[in-house]
Design a protein around this motif. Structure first.
Motif, PDB file in Angstrom:
ATOM      1  N   ALA A 265     -40.179  -2.786  12.508  1.00 18.44           N
ATOM      2  CA  ALA A 265     -40.024  -3.936  13.397  1.00 18.44           C
ATOM      3  C   ALA A 265     -41.078  -4.989  13.081  1.00 18.44           C
ATOM      4  CB  ALA A 265     -40.140  -3.485  14.854  1.00 18.44           C
ATOM      5  N   GLY A 266     -40.626  -6.216  12.903  1.00 18.79           N
ATOM      6  CA  GLY A 266     -41.544  -7.296  12.602  1.00 18.79           C
ATOM      7  C   GLY A 266     -41.955  -7.360  11.147  1.00 18.79           C
ATOM      8  N   HIS A 267     -41.540  -6.391  10.344  1.00 19.62           N
ATOM      9  CA  HIS A 267     -41.954  -6.351   8.944  1.00 19.62           C
ATOM     10  C   HIS A 267     -40.767  -6.379   7.990  1.00 19.62           C
ATOM     11  CE1 HIS A 267     -45.979  -5.378  10.321  1.00 19.62           C
ATOM     12  NE2 HIS A 267     -45.506  -4.347  10.989  1.00 19.62           N
ATOM     13  N   GLY A 268     -39.787  -5.508   8.227  1.00 18.86           N
ATOM     14  CA  GLY A 268     -38.731  -5.294   7.254  1.00 18.86           C
ATOM     15  C   GLY A 268     -39.038  -4.089   6.383  1.00 18.86           C
ATOM     16  N   VAL A 269     -38.164  -3.818   5.412  1.00 23.44           N
ATOM     17  CA  VAL A 269     -38.316  -2.688   4.498  1.00 23.44           C
ATOM     18  C   VAL A 269     -38.041  -3.191   3.084  1.00 23.44           C
ATOM     19  CG1 VAL A 269     -37.515  -0.375   3.859  1.00 23.44           C
ATOM     20  CG2 VAL A 269     -37.516  -1.064   6.266  1.00 23.44           C
ATOM     21  N   THR A 270     -38.866  -2.758   2.130  1.00 30.40           N
ATOM     22  CA  THR A 270     -38.666  -3.093   0.720  1.00 30.40           C
ATOM     23  C   THR A 270     -38.365  -1.820  -0.056  1.00 30.40           C
ATOM     24  OG1 THR A 270     -40.166  -4.990   0.834  1.00 30.40           O
ATOM     25  CG2 THR A 270     -39.700  -4.100  -1.350  1.00 30.40           C
ATOM     26  N   LEU A 271     -37.306  -1.849  -0.865  1.00 27.12           N
ATOM     27  CA  LEU A 271     -36.949  -0.725  -1.730  1.00 27.12           C
ATOM     28  C   LEU A 271     -37.049  -1.188  -3.179  1.00 27.12           C
ATOM     29  CD1 LEU A 271     -34.720  -0.587   0.931  1.00 27.12           C
ATOM     30  CD2 LEU A 271     -34.599   1.702  -0.072  1.00 27.12           C
ATOM     31  N   ILE A 272     -37.878  -0.480  -3.958  1.00 24.78           N
ATOM     32  CA  ILE A 272     -38.206  -0.890  -5.319  1.00 24.78           C
ATOM     33  C   ILE A 272     -37.657   0.139  -6.311  1.00 24.78           C
ATOM     34  CG2 ILE A 272     -40.079  -1.363  -6.932  1.00 24.78           C
ATOM     35  CD1 ILE A 272     -41.834  -2.112  -4.557  1.00 24.78           C
ATOM     36  N   PRO A 273     -36.767  -0.274  -7.217  1.00 19.90           N
ATOM     37  CA  PRO A 273     -36.258   0.667  -8.223  1.00 19.90           C
ATOM     38  C   PRO A 273     -37.274   0.880  -9.350  1.00 19.90           C
ATOM     39  CG  PRO A 273     -35.306  -1.506  -8.573  1.00 19.90           C
ATOM     40  CD  PRO A 273     -36.159  -1.613  -7.329  1.00 19.90           C
ATOM     41  N   THR A 274     -37.214   2.043  -9.972  1.00 23.69           N
ATOM     42  CA  THR A 274     -38.086   2.338 -11.107  1.00 23.69           C
ATOM     43  C   THR A 274     -37.352   3.201 -12.116  1.00 23.69           C
ATOM     44  OG1 THR A 274     -40.116   3.449 -11.846  1.00 23.69           O
ATOM     45  CG2 THR A 274     -39.102   4.282  -9.844  1.00 23.69           C
ATOM     46  N   THR A 275     -37.617   2.962 -13.396  1.00 26.57           N
ATOM     47  CA  THR A 275     -37.072   3.820 -14.446  1.00 26.57           C
ATOM     48  C   THR A 275     -38.008   4.973 -14.769  1.00 26.57           C
ATOM     49  OG1 THR A 275     -38.071   2.425 -16.160  1.00 26.57           O
ATOM     50  CG2 THR A 275     -35.804   1.915 -15.518  1.00 26.57           C
ATOM     51  N   PHE A 276     -39.221   4.947 -14.219  1.00 29.69           N
ATOM     52  CA  PHE A 276     -40.223   5.967 -14.524  1.00 29.69           C
ATOM     53  C   PHE A 276     -40.403   6.971 -13.387  1.00 29.69           C
ATOM     54  CE2 PHE A 276     -41.509   2.659 -17.497  1.00 29.69           C
ATOM     55  CZ  PHE A 276     -41.849   3.388 -18.614  1.00 29.69           C
ATOM     56  N   GLY A 277     -39.680   6.833 -12.294  1.00 29.20           N
ATOM     57  CA  GLY A 277     -40.043   7.565 -11.090  1.00 29.20           C
ATOM     58  C   GLY A 277     -39.591   8.999 -11.000  1.00 29.20           C
ATOM     59  N   TRP A 278     -38.419   9.341 -11.570  1.00 28.79           N
ATOM     60  CA  TRP A 278     -37.864  10.667 -11.328  1.00 28.79           C
ATOM     61  C   TRP A 278     -38.861  11.750 -11.719  1.00 28.79           C
ATOM     62  CZ3 TRP A 278     -36.893  15.289 -13.543  1.00 28.79           C
ATOM     63  CH2 TRP A 278     -36.015  16.131 -12.866  1.00 28.79           C
ATOM     64  N   PRO A 279     -39.091  12.776 -10.878  1.00 32.24           N
ATOM     65  CA  PRO A 279     -38.352  13.149  -9.668  1.00 32.24           C
ATOM     66  C   PRO A 279     -38.978  12.633  -8.376  1.00 32.24           C
ATOM     67  CG  PRO A 279     -39.784  14.943 -10.282  1.00 32.24           C
ATOM     68  CD  PRO A 279     -40.025  13.854 -11.305  1.00 32.24           C
ATOM     69  N   HIS A 280     -39.883  11.664  -8.447  1.00 29.09           N
ATOM     70  CA  HIS A 280     -40.602  11.221  -7.250  1.00 29.09           C
ATOM     71  C   HIS A 280     -39.811  10.165  -6.476  1.00 29.09           C
ATOM     72  CE1 HIS A 280     -43.862  13.414  -8.988  1.00 29.09           C
ATOM     73  NE2 HIS A 280     -44.064  12.553  -9.960  1.00 29.09           N
ATOM     74  N   LEU A 281     -39.933  10.252  -5.169  1.00 31.20           N
ATOM     75  CA  LEU A 281     -39.450   9.212  -4.267  1.00 31.20           C
ATOM     76  C   LEU A 281     -40.642   8.862  -3.381  1.00 31.20           C
ATOM     77  CD1 LEU A 281     -36.910   7.617  -3.190  1.00 31.20           C
ATOM     78  CD2 LEU A 281     -36.747   9.409  -1.455  1.00 31.20           C
ATOM     79  N   LEU A 282     -41.206   7.679  -3.567  1.00 30.40           N
ATOM     80  CA  LEU A 282     -42.451   7.313  -2.890  1.00 30.40           C
ATOM     81  C   LEU A 282     -42.166   6.483  -1.646  1.00 30.40           C
ATOM     82  CD1 LEU A 282     -44.762   6.332  -5.876  1.00 30.40           C
ATOM     83  CD2 LEU A 282     -44.361   8.569  -4.861  1.00 30.40           C
ATOM     84  N   VAL A 283     -42.972   6.731  -0.613  1.00 29.27           N
ATOM     85  CA  VAL A 283     -42.861   5.972   0.631  1.00 29.27           C
ATOM     86  C   VAL A 283     -44.249   5.507   1.039  1.00 29.27           C
ATOM     87  CG1 VAL A 283     -42.029   5.964   3.011  1.00 29.27           C
ATOM     88  CG2 VAL A 283     -40.958   7.482   1.337  1.00 29.27           C
ATOM     89  N   VAL A 284     -44.400   4.212   1.282  1.00 24.22           N
ATOM     90  CA  VAL A 284     -45.634   3.647   1.827  1.00 24.22           C
ATOM     91  C   VAL A 284     -45.350   3.234   3.258  1.00 24.22           C
ATOM     92  CG1 VAL A 284     -47.236   1.709   1.733  1.00 24.22           C
ATOM     93  CG2 VAL A 284     -46.546   2.849  -0.368  1.00 24.22           C
ATOM     94  N   TYR A 285     -46.091   3.795   4.182  1.00 23.37           N
ATOM     95  CA  TYR A 285     -45.871   3.427   5.591  1.00 23.37           C
ATOM     96  C   TYR A 285     -47.209   3.308   6.308  1.00 23.37           C
ATOM     97  CZ  TYR A 285     -46.091   8.551   5.970  1.00 23.37           C
ATOM     98  OH  TYR A 285     -46.449   9.870   5.845  1.00 23.37           O
ATOM     99  N   ALA A 286     -48.147   2.615   5.661  1.00 20.42           N
ATOM    100  CA  ALA A 286     -49.461   2.424   6.256  1.00 20.42           C
ATOM    101  C   ALA A 286     -49.331   1.636   7.559  1.00 20.42           C
ATOM    102  CB  ALA A 286     -50.369   1.684   5.284  1.00 20.42           C
ATOM    103  N   PRO A 287     -50.170   1.923   8.539  1.00 20.02           N
ATOM    104  CA  PRO A 287     -50.077   1.246   9.835  1.00 20.02           C
ATOM    105  C   PRO A 287     -50.133  -0.267   9.709  1.00 20.02           C
ATOM    106  CG  PRO A 287     -51.603   3.093   9.956  1.00 20.02           C
ATOM    107  CD  PRO A 287     -51.246   2.922   8.509  1.00 20.02           C
ATOM    108  N   GLY A 288     -49.204  -0.943  10.394  1.00 16.57           N
ATOM    109  CA  GLY A 288     -49.188  -2.393  10.415  1.00 16.57           C
ATOM    110  C   GLY A 288     -48.674  -3.045   9.156  1.00 16.57           C
ATOM    111  N   ARG A 289     -48.127  -2.243   8.233  1.00 15.46           N
ATOM    112  CA  ARG A 289     -47.663  -2.795   6.967  1.00 15.46           C
ATOM    113  C   ARG A 289     -46.163  -2.585   6.811  1.00 15.46           C
ATOM    114  NH1 ARG A 289     -49.571  -1.352   0.745  1.00 15.46           N
ATOM    115  NH2 ARG A 289     -47.780  -2.353  -0.228  1.00 15.46           N
ATOM    116  N   ARG A 290     -45.525  -3.480   6.100  1.00 13.13           N
ATOM    117  CA  ARG A 290     -44.101  -3.356   5.796  1.00 13.13           C
ATOM    118  C   ARG A 290     -43.858  -2.080   4.985  1.00 13.13           C
ATOM    119  NH1 ARG A 290     -40.114  -7.707   4.663  1.00 13.13           N
ATOM    120  NH2 ARG A 290     -38.443  -6.865   3.356  1.00 13.13           N
TER     121      ARG A 290
END
Length: 362
Positions: free
Chosen positions: A232-257
């Protein structure tokens, strides 16, 4: 368990799919530090590492706590730029306290919990130094420099990332950026025309959205680590990567999008099992008697009676253990006349871990 992102009331246009040069560089640096995590990228990692000049390789080692075990929040921009320079310029605009806190968010703090900056809190500063020391003298020196001279360290870090760009990443980005942009456009079109559920399902099997119940809606990220935040008030960003598999990363620091980085390519392997199924398989294999049964079942098909005789238990006890293992998808069963034969599914067990497979086949 799951990471939960509350998107109640968030308009679809605040959910953005976008490639990021800095995020892709961070993912590439992780592959160089931990090539064992990425079986499909061994060739790229070996060729790139062998071509690094010794000075650049040493500096990468000095800073690699930012991307080795987990990715620093600094490397996953909430508002990606079109070029690496734009992403780095955005980093330069962050104040020192926020920058240092974000750098240590994963490596030296309790992720997802609001903590004071190590620049202003003595206790957090001591904690950062202690955890950095456990990672070795180079990481300890890097952390000390960041705490004592954040401006100088930030200049050093930007120069390091720019040197990586010149050494290998510019060519890599030129090769992958069109693919990443095309994937982001495709997911955005799915979101626009078919809704968030379809877009997330196409992004990763670990992503889903809850139904709109009582006005509350959430994105669920299927991971062993749990956490919760709001978009709420921020939105969500989804970033594709060709180097990521098998990782799926999530950033959810307080007060940050919130930011999710998802892989768009994987080695030619079977699709990943759901976390719940993996947990069921691990629990099934944890029982000592089922471990003994696995030793026989790994060597060939056996009947319930044969297993009972071999393990010194009754056929009904064997049947109960077999039922648990079948529910977890660990066994194949076939009938031969009046006999029912069970056998361990070796390919499934191998994906859980080679040590276990070796132990039952030793």
């Amino acid at each position: 368990m799951a990471n939960v992102i509350d998107i109640t009331g968030l308009p679809p246009e605040r959910i953005v799919f976008s490639p990021s040069p800095l995020a892709e560089l961070g993912a590439a640096l992780h592959v160089l530090s931990e090539p064992g995590h990425h079986p499909g990228l061994h060739g790229w990692a070996t060729a790139t590492a062998s071509g690094l000049k010794p000075d650049l390789a040493d500096r990468l080692h000095e800073a690699d706590f930012l991307w080795r075990s987990s990715r620093s929040d600094l490397l996953l921009p909430a508002e990606p730029g079109a070029t690496l320079a734009e992403d780095l310029d955005a980093l330069d605009r962050i104040d020192d306290e926020t920058f240092v806190a974000a750098a240590f968010e994963i490596a030296c703090s309790s992720y997802g919990q609001p903590v004071p900056s190590p620049l202003v809190d003595a206790g957090e500063r001591a904690r950062a130094r202690e955890m950095a020391s456990a990672r070795g003298p180079k990481q300890a020196a890097f952390v000390n420099r960041m705490l004592e001279d954040p401006d100088g360290l930030r200049i050093w870090l930007r120069r390091l990332l720019e040197d990586c760009d010149r050494a290998f990443f510019a060519d890599t980005w030129q090769r992958v950026r069109i693919q990443l942009a095309a994937d982001a456009r495709h997911k955005a079109e799915l979101l626009r025309h078919k809704g968030l559920g379809e877009a997330l399902a196409a992004t990763s099997a670990a992503l889903s959205v809850t139904p709109d119940e009582g006005g509350v809606r959430r994105i669920l990220v299927d991971k062993l680590a749990g956490g919760e935040t709001t978009a709420a008030g921020h939105g969500v960003t989804l970033i594709p990567t060709t180097f990521g598999w098998p990782h799926l990363l999530v950033v959810y620091a307080p007060g940050r999008r919130p930011v999710i980085q998802y892989p768009i390519a994987a080695p030619d392997l079977p699709p990943p099992a759901a976390l719940e199924l993996v947990q069921r398989r691990m629990e099934a294999l944890a029982h000592p008697m089922r471990m003994r049964l696995c030793r026989s079942l790994a060597r060939g098909p056996h009947t319930t009676g044969e297993l009972a005789d071999g393990c010194g238990i009754t056929p009904p006890e064997v049947s109960r253990h077999i039922a648990v293992m079948k529910k977890a998808g660990l066994l194949t069963t076939r009938r031969r006349g009046r006999y029912v034969l069970h056998q361990l599914e070796l390919s499934t067990v191998a994906r859980l871990g080679s040590d276990f497979l070796e132990s039952v086949l030793r």
